[in-house]
Design a protein around this motif. Structure first.
Motif, PDB file in Angstrom:
ATOM      1  N   VAL A 101       0.840  -1.199   0.000  1.00 35.42           N
ATOM      2  CA  VAL A 101       0.000   0.000   0.000  1.00 35.42           C
ATOM      3  C   VAL A 101       0.872   1.246   0.000  1.00 35.42           C
ATOM      4  CG1 VAL A 101      -1.966  -1.091   1.124  1.00 35.42           C
ATOM      5  CG2 VAL A 101      -0.177  -0.035   2.528  1.00 35.42           C
ATOM      6  N   GLY A 102       0.292   2.326  -0.548  1.00 35.49           N
ATOM      7  CA  GLY A 102       1.002   3.591  -0.567  1.00 35.49           C
ATOM      8  C   GLY A 102       0.127   4.703  -1.103  1.00 35.49           C
ATOM      9  N   LYS A 103       0.744   5.837  -1.394  1.00 36.77           N
ATOM     10  CA  LYS A 103       0.001   6.989  -1.888  1.00 36.77           C
ATOM     11  C   LYS A 103       0.872   7.775  -2.860  1.00 36.77           C
ATOM     12  CE  LYS A 103      -2.855  10.866  -0.392  1.00 36.77           C
ATOM     13  NZ  LYS A 103      -3.290  11.704   0.737  1.00 36.77           N
ATOM     14  N   GLU A 104       0.271   8.111  -3.994  1.00 38.34           N
ATOM     15  CA  GLU A 104       0.944   8.906  -5.020  1.00 38.34           C
ATOM     16  C   GLU A 104       0.109  10.149  -5.279  1.00 38.34           C
ATOM     17  OE1 GLU A 104       3.163   8.197  -9.305  1.00 38.34           O
ATOM     18  OE2 GLU A 104       1.628   6.789  -8.653  1.00 38.34           O
ATOM     19  N   GLY A 105       0.656  11.314  -4.943  1.00 38.83           N
ATOM     20  CA  GLY A 105      -0.133  12.527  -5.045  1.00 38.83           C
ATOM     21  C   GLY A 105      -1.300  12.474  -4.075  1.00 38.83           C
ATOM     22  N   ASP A 106      -2.520  12.656  -4.587  1.00 36.38           N
ATOM     23  CA  ASP A 106      -3.722  12.603  -3.757  1.00 36.38           C
ATOM     24  C   ASP A 106      -4.386  11.235  -3.777  1.00 36.38           C
ATOM     25  OD1 ASP A 106      -3.298  15.257  -3.255  1.00 36.38           O
ATOM     26  OD2 ASP A 106      -4.879  15.983  -4.603  1.00 36.38           O
ATOM     27  N   GLN A 107      -3.797  10.270  -4.494  1.00 34.79           N
ATOM     28  CA  GLN A 107      -4.464   8.994  -4.714  1.00 34.79           C
ATOM     29  C   GLN A 107      -3.846   7.862  -3.897  1.00 34.79           C
ATOM     30  OE1 GLN A 107      -7.280   8.245  -7.016  1.00 34.79           O
ATOM     31  NE2 GLN A 107      -7.174   6.654  -5.431  1.00 34.79           N
ATOM     32  N   ARG A 108      -4.668   7.234  -3.056  1.00 36.64           N
ATOM     33  CA  ARG A 108      -4.241   6.028  -2.355  1.00 36.64           C
ATOM     34  C   ARG A 108      -4.152   4.880  -3.360  1.00 36.64           C
ATOM     35  NH1 ARG A 108      -8.719   6.531   2.310  1.00 36.64           N
ATOM     36  NH2 ARG A 108      -9.934   6.462   0.403  1.00 36.64           N
ATOM     37  N   GLN A 109      -3.188   3.986  -3.127  1.00 36.11           N
ATOM     38  CA  GLN A 109      -2.993   2.884  -4.055  1.00 36.11           C
ATOM     39  C   GLN A 109      -2.747   1.579  -3.305  1.00 36.11           C
ATOM     40  OE1 GLN A 109       0.283   4.134  -6.521  1.00 36.11           O
ATOM     41  NE2 GLN A 109      -0.974   5.545  -7.708  1.00 36.11           N
ATOM     42  N   ALA A 110      -3.201   0.500  -3.922  1.00 35.58           N
ATOM     43  CA  ALA A 110      -2.886  -0.844  -3.454  1.00 35.58           C
ATOM     44  C   ALA A 110      -2.244  -1.592  -4.608  1.00 35.58           C
ATOM     45  CB  ALA A 110      -4.150  -1.566  -2.990  1.00 35.58           C
TER      46      ALA A 110
END
Length: 273
Positions: A101-110
């Motif tokens: 899991v992480g975050k790029e800019g304003d978007q959370r990502q899996a």
């Protein structure tokens, strides 16, 4: 426990009493061989935040979408990362199944590993103020995350909230099974969710920010945080355990109730209980 680094260590993964890995800032990767900790030959200099080991292999993740792969005792950079996100958590139960899991800019990502590649999923609506801080995968494949102020469960394409959000920012998550999960975070919060009773929230205002949580069973769970605080859950209550340090503690893992590792700032490595 003597350390070979002064770098902040963010996470630890114990495989057996003679094999464990710790990762941290400046690309630090350490290996425990049952007698001592030593440098494990890190192929990167970026800050690393999480490590997992399973099935004879493992993963570590960190800044800039960095994935490190452990194969045959050697760490290498996974060459085709699907992201430049800051990756905060990774968990695996086999070489063919992992989630990060992480975050790029304003978007959370899996990110889901299927044994051949990492697949990226954008999760939730873009929001600069939301965060996904940690992830844990249990043996049956169910994955839980500490997302903002809720414990969430992976549906295969997104996260579903299992607990009513609070004002607490959660930082660490661990689950004993698909039916029970623990999460810890700011304001001394220690949260427990079960499939039968829902969330139980216990807030201990005198205690500081908790960063990490891990257990060997539902009645043996450890939480660590700022000021060197260590807490233990015995199945009924949380109690504070004497700590030999005041350093910030970030990660905890083990192989059983008598083999627990804790890592933190300044290269801190604790073994107990």
């Amino acid at each position: 426990m003597p350390s070979t680094t002064t770098a902040t260590l963010r996470d630890v993964a114990a495989v057996s009493p003679t094999e464990a890995y710790a990762v941290g800032f400046r690309g630090t990767v350490l290996r425990w061989d049952g007698l001592q900790w030593s440098a494990a030959g890190s192929p990167t200099s970026v800050d690393l935040y999480s490590v997992t080991a399973a099935g004879g292999g493992g993963w570590a993740v960190g800044e800039g979408g960095t994935f490190l792969s452990l194969t045959g005792g050697t760490w290498s950079v996974y060459g085709s990362s699907p992201t430049t996100a800051l990756l905060k958590g990774v968990s695996a139960v086999s070489t063919g199944g992992a989630i990060a899991v992480g975050k790029e800019g304003d978007q959370r990502q899996a990110f889901v590993w299927d044994g051949a590649q990492w697949t990226k999923f954008a999760t939730g609506a873009p929001n600069p103020n939301t965060e996904v801080s940690d992830v844990f995968k249990v043996a049956d494949g169910t994955s839980f995350a500490a997302q903002d102020s809720s414990i969430t469960r992976w549906t295969g394409t997104d996260w579903e909230s299992l607990t009513t959000p609070t004002t607490t920012l959660l930082q660490g998550v661990w689950a004993s099974s698909a039916n029970e999960a623990f999460a810890v975070g700011s304001s001394g919060v220690l949260m427990r969710w079960t499939s039968t009773s829902g969330r139980t929230l216990e807030q201990r205002a005198p205690f500081p920010f908790f960063h990490g949580v891990w257990g060997s069973s539902p009645s043996d769970v450890w939480a660590v945080g700022s000021g060197g605080v260590i807490m233990h859950w015995n199945g009924d209550n949380w109690t504070q355990v004497a700590s030999p340090t005041t350093q910030e503690l970030f990660g905890v893992s083990g192989t059983g109730p008598d083999d627990v590792w804790i890592v933190g700032a300044g290269g801190t490595l604790l073994h107990g209980p």
